[in-house]
Motif scaffolding. Structure first.
Motif, PDB file in Angstrom:
ATOM      1  N   ARG A  54      89.831   3.055  -8.688  1.00  0.00           N
ATOM      2  CA  ARG A  54      90.544   1.814  -8.428  1.00  0.00           C
ATOM      3  C   ARG A  54      89.635   0.679  -8.892  1.00  0.00           C
ATOM      4  O   ARG A  54      88.406   0.843  -8.965  1.00  0.00           O
ATOM      5  CB  ARG A  54      90.843   1.641  -6.933  1.00  0.00           C
ATOM      6  N   PRO A  55      90.181  -0.480  -9.178  1.00  0.00           N
ATOM      7  CA  PRO A  55      89.333  -1.600  -9.610  1.00  0.00           C
ATOM      8  C   PRO A  55      88.177  -1.898  -8.649  1.00  0.00           C
ATOM      9  O   PRO A  55      87.083  -2.248  -9.086  1.00  0.00           O
ATOM     10  CB  PRO A  55      90.317  -2.771  -9.685  1.00  0.00           C
ATOM     11  N   LYS A  56      88.398  -1.725  -7.348  1.00  0.00           N
ATOM     12  CA  LYS A  56      87.347  -2.023  -6.365  1.00  0.00           C
ATOM     13  C   LYS A  56      86.145  -1.089  -6.473  1.00  0.00           C
ATOM     14  O   LYS A  56      85.068  -1.407  -5.976  1.00  0.00           O
ATOM     15  CB  LYS A  56      87.909  -1.973  -4.949  1.00  0.00           C
ATOM     16  N   HIS A  57      86.307   0.053  -7.117  1.00  0.00           N
ATOM     17  CA  HIS A  57      85.208   0.995  -7.259  1.00  0.00           C
ATOM     18  C   HIS A  57      84.157   0.532  -8.263  1.00  0.00           C
ATOM     19  O   HIS A  57      83.024   1.014  -8.236  1.00  0.00           O
ATOM     20  CB  HIS A  57      85.729   2.375  -7.672  1.00  0.00           C
ATOM     21  N   PHE A  58      84.528  -0.387  -9.134  1.00  0.00           N
ATOM     22  CA  PHE A  58      83.606  -0.873 -10.159  1.00  0.00           C
ATOM     23  C   PHE A  58      82.699  -1.941  -9.562  1.00  0.00           C
ATOM     24  O   PHE A  58      83.174  -2.903  -8.957  1.00  0.00           O
ATOM     25  CB  PHE A  58      84.385  -1.438 -11.352  1.00  0.00           C
ATOM     26  N   ALA A  59      81.400  -1.772  -9.750  1.00  0.00           N
ATOM     27  CA  ALA A  59      80.434  -2.746  -9.227  1.00  0.00           C
ATOM     28  C   ALA A  59      80.558  -4.072  -9.966  1.00  0.00           C
ATOM     29  O   ALA A  59      80.426  -5.135  -9.359  1.00  0.00           O
ATOM     30  CB  ALA A  59      79.015  -2.205  -9.348  1.00  0.00           C
ATOM     31  N   ASP A  60      80.802  -4.006 -11.249  1.00  0.00           N
ATOM     32  CA  ASP A  60      80.966  -5.208 -12.065  1.00  0.00           C
ATOM     33  C   ASP A  60      82.433  -5.632 -11.981  1.00  0.00           C
ATOM     34  O   ASP A  60      83.331  -4.890 -12.400  1.00  0.00           O
ATOM     35  CB  ASP A  60      80.566  -4.910 -13.507  1.00  0.00           C
ATOM     36  N   THR A  61      82.683  -6.810 -11.430  1.00  0.00           N
ATOM     37  CA  THR A  61      84.065  -7.266 -11.248  1.00  0.00           C
ATOM     38  C   THR A  61      84.797  -7.419 -12.581  1.00  0.00           C
ATOM     39  O   THR A  61      86.023  -7.269 -12.627  1.00  0.00           O
ATOM     40  CB  THR A  61      84.112  -8.587 -10.467  1.00  0.00           C
ATOM     41  N   VAL A  62      84.064  -7.684 -13.645  1.00  0.00           N
ATOM     42  CA  VAL A  62      84.685  -7.744 -14.981  1.00  0.00           C
ATOM     43  C   VAL A  62      85.232  -6.370 -15.343  1.00  0.00           C
ATOM     44  O   VAL A  62      86.360  -6.241 -15.826  1.00  0.00           O
ATOM     45  CB  VAL A  62      83.672  -8.235 -16.037  1.00  0.00           C
ATOM     46  N   HIS A  63      84.452  -5.336 -15.082  1.00  0.00           N
ATOM     47  CA  HIS A  63      84.919  -3.973 -15.369  1.00  0.00           C
ATOM     48  C   HIS A  63      86.129  -3.624 -14.512  1.00  0.00           C
ATOM     49  O   HIS A  63      87.064  -2.980 -14.981  1.00  0.00           O
ATOM     50  CB  HIS A  63      83.792  -2.966 -15.147  1.00  0.00           C
ATOM     51  N   GLY A  64      86.108  -4.058 -13.250  1.00  0.00           N
ATOM     52  CA  GLY A  64      87.261  -3.822 -12.381  1.00  0.00           C
ATOM     53  C   GLY A  64      88.508  -4.503 -12.905  1.00  0.00           C
ATOM     54  O   GLY A  64      89.607  -3.936 -12.870  1.00  0.00           O
ATOM     55  N   ALA A  65      88.352  -5.719 -13.425  1.00  0.00           N
ATOM     56  CA  ALA A  65      89.507  -6.446 -13.980  1.00  0.00           C
ATOM     57  C   ALA A  65      90.041  -5.757 -15.230  1.00  0.00           C
ATOM     58  O   ALA A  65      91.260  -5.669 -15.429  1.00  0.00           O
ATOM     59  CB  ALA A  65      89.103  -7.887 -14.303  1.00  0.00           C
ATOM     60  N   ILE A  66      89.149  -5.259 -16.063  1.00  0.00           N
ATOM     61  CA  ILE A  66      89.583  -4.551 -17.274  1.00  0.00           C
ATOM     62  C   ILE A  66      90.293  -3.257 -16.880  1.00  0.00           C
ATOM     63  O   ILE A  66      91.350  -2.928 -17.420  1.00  0.00           O
ATOM     64  CB  ILE A  66      88.394  -4.282 -18.215  1.00  0.00           C
ATOM     65  N   PHE A  67      89.739  -2.526 -15.930  1.00  0.00           N
ATOM     66  CA  PHE A  67      90.377  -1.286 -15.485  1.00  0.00           C
ATOM     67  C   PHE A  67      91.753  -1.566 -14.892  1.00  0.00           C
ATOM     68  O   PHE A  67      92.707  -0.833 -15.146  1.00  0.00           O
ATOM     69  CB  PHE A  67      89.494  -0.560 -14.464  1.00  0.00           C
ATOM     70  N   LYS A  68      91.861  -2.629 -14.111  1.00  0.00           N
ATOM     71  CA  LYS A  68      93.158  -3.004 -13.532  1.00  0.00           C
ATOM     72  C   LYS A  68      94.170  -3.284 -14.631  1.00  0.00           C
ATOM     73  O   LYS A  68      95.322  -2.834 -14.565  1.00  0.00           O
ATOM     74  CB  LYS A  68      93.002  -4.226 -12.636  1.00  0.00           C
ATOM     75  N   LEU A 117      91.202 -13.084 -20.627  1.00  0.00           N
ATOM     76  CA  LEU A 117      90.458 -12.519 -21.753  1.00  0.00           C
ATOM     77  C   LEU A 117      89.040 -13.063 -21.829  1.00  0.00           C
ATOM     78  O   LEU A 117      88.079 -12.302 -21.937  1.00  0.00           O
ATOM     79  CB  LEU A 117      91.194 -12.747 -23.084  1.00  0.00           C
ATOM     80  N   GLU A 118      88.895 -14.361 -21.740  1.00  0.00           N
ATOM     81  CA  GLU A 118      87.548 -14.938 -21.816  1.00  0.00           C
ATOM     82  C   GLU A 118      86.727 -14.589 -20.573  1.00  0.00           C
ATOM     83  O   GLU A 118      85.506 -14.428 -20.659  1.00  0.00           O
ATOM     84  CB  GLU A 118      87.613 -16.450 -22.033  1.00  0.00           C
ATOM     85  N   ASP A 119      87.395 -14.442 -19.434  1.00  0.00           N
ATOM     86  CA  ASP A 119      86.687 -14.078 -18.197  1.00  0.00           C
ATOM     87  C   ASP A 119      86.047 -12.696 -18.288  1.00  0.00           C
ATOM     88  O   ASP A 119      85.055 -12.427 -17.611  1.00  0.00           O
ATOM     89  CB  ASP A 119      87.633 -14.107 -16.995  1.00  0.00           C
ATOM     90  N   VAL A 120      86.631 -11.806 -19.095  1.00  0.00           N
ATOM     91  CA  VAL A 120      86.087 -10.455 -19.227  1.00  0.00           C
ATOM     92  C   VAL A 120      85.185 -10.309 -20.455  1.00  0.00           C
ATOM     93  O   VAL A 120      84.792  -9.210 -20.803  1.00  0.00           O
ATOM     94  CB  VAL A 120      87.194  -9.380 -19.248  1.00  0.00           C
ATOM     95  N   GLY A 121      84.860 -11.406 -21.099  1.00  0.00           N
ATOM     96  CA  GLY A 121      83.943 -11.345 -22.229  1.00  0.00           C
ATOM     97  C   GLY A 121      84.597 -11.424 -23.586  1.00  0.00           C
ATOM     98  O   GLY A 121      83.927 -11.284 -24.610  1.00  0.00           O
ATOM     99  N   GLY A 122      85.911 -11.591 -23.611  1.00  0.00           N
ATOM    100  CA  GLY A 122      86.628 -11.746 -24.867  1.00  0.00           C
ATOM    101  C   GLY A 122      86.779 -10.439 -25.630  1.00  0.00           C
ATOM    102  O   GLY A 122      86.381  -9.369 -25.176  1.00  0.00           O
ATOM    103  N   SER A 123      87.355 -10.554 -26.811  1.00  0.00           N
ATOM    104  CA  SER A 123      87.595  -9.361 -27.621  1.00  0.00           C
ATOM    105  C   SER A 123      86.283  -8.717 -28.072  1.00  0.00           C
ATOM    106  O   SER A 123      86.231  -7.503 -28.278  1.00  0.00           O
ATOM    107  CB  SER A 123      88.468  -9.703 -28.829  1.00  0.00           C
ATOM    108  N   THR A 124      85.221  -9.506 -28.150  1.00  0.00           N
ATOM    109  CA  THR A 124      83.916  -8.951 -28.531  1.00  0.00           C
ATOM    110  C   THR A 124      83.451  -7.934 -27.501  1.00  0.00           C
ATOM    111  O   THR A 124      82.959  -6.854 -27.853  1.00  0.00           O
ATOM    112  CB  THR A 124      82.869 -10.079 -28.669  1.00  0.00           C
ATOM    113  N   TYR A 125      83.626  -8.259 -26.219  1.00  0.00           N
ATOM    114  CA  TYR A 125      83.194  -7.313 -25.189  1.00  0.00           C
ATOM    115  C   TYR A 125      84.078  -6.071 -25.179  1.00  0.00           C
ATOM    116  O   TYR A 125      83.587  -4.966 -24.961  1.00  0.00           O
ATOM    117  CB  TYR A 125      83.153  -7.955 -23.803  1.00  0.00           C
ATOM    118  N   LEU A 126      85.364  -6.216 -25.444  1.00  0.00           N
ATOM    119  CA  LEU A 126      86.237  -5.047 -25.527  1.00  0.00           C
ATOM    120  C   LEU A 126      85.783  -4.134 -26.659  1.00  0.00           C
ATOM    121  O   LEU A 126      85.801  -2.903 -26.522  1.00  0.00           O
ATOM    122  CB  LEU A 126      87.692  -5.474 -25.710  1.00  0.00           C
ATOM    123  N   ASP A 127      85.355  -4.730 -27.780  1.00  0.00           N
ATOM    124  CA  ASP A 127      84.820  -3.939 -28.889  1.00  0.00           C
ATOM    125  C   ASP A 127      83.536  -3.225 -28.477  1.00  0.00           C
ATOM    126  O   ASP A 127      83.322  -2.056 -28.830  1.00  0.00           O
ATOM    127  CB  ASP A 127      84.548  -4.822 -30.111  1.00  0.00           C
TER     128      ASP A 127
END
Length: 137
Positions: free
Chosen positions: A45-59, A86-96
């Motif tokens: 679940r998103p809450k399992h991710f320590a990094d809230t950005v990762h939780g948002a991406i997983f969600k 998108l920018e909150d999670v690091g943008g398309s660069t972070y997704l890459d």
């Protein structure tokens, strides 16, 4: 492969909450890069991710109507952009970067186990901190 043979170190600083950020990146990267079944990450679940950005991406990935890699990488970027995240999670660069961190889909079960283990450790620490605070009152 058991959790003890997982190739990534757990969070090395004991003064910080337990986390395995590399395992989180492996799981998210694998979801972006490989055709892994949703059942492989069904316990997360998103809450399992320590990094809230990762939780948002997983969600966001979890909200996809159907998930297949590559084509839905574009869907994920559009979804995050439309929601203003998108920018909150690091943008398309972070997704890459996450896609590049995927390694192998064979690492996913151990990475999921590590994420769950560190989440449980964070919960135990939170409970211990609450009990300590109550004991001091």
């Amino acid at each position: 492969m058991n959790i003890n043979s997982f190739p990534f170190e757990a969070w090395p600083n004991p003064s910080l909450p337990p986390a395995d950020l590399m395992a989180e990146q492996v799981v998210l990267g694998a979801l972006l890069a490989f055709s892994i079944p949703r059942s492989a990450t069904a316990t997360l679940r998103p809450k399992h991710f320590a990094d809230t950005v990762h939780g948002a991406i997983f969600k966001a990935i979890s909200e996809a109507p159907e998930w297949t890699p590559h084509g839905n990488r574009t869907w994920l970027q559009r979804h995050l952009q439309k929601s203003g995240a998108l920018e909150d999670v690091g943008g398309s660069t972070y997704l890459d970067q996450l896609s590049a961190a995927a390694g192998s889909d064979l690492q996913v079960p151990a990475a999921v186990a590590s994420i769950l283990q560190t989440y449980r450790r964070r919960v135990v620490l939170e409970i211990a901190e609450r009990l300590t605070a109550l004991a001091r009152e």
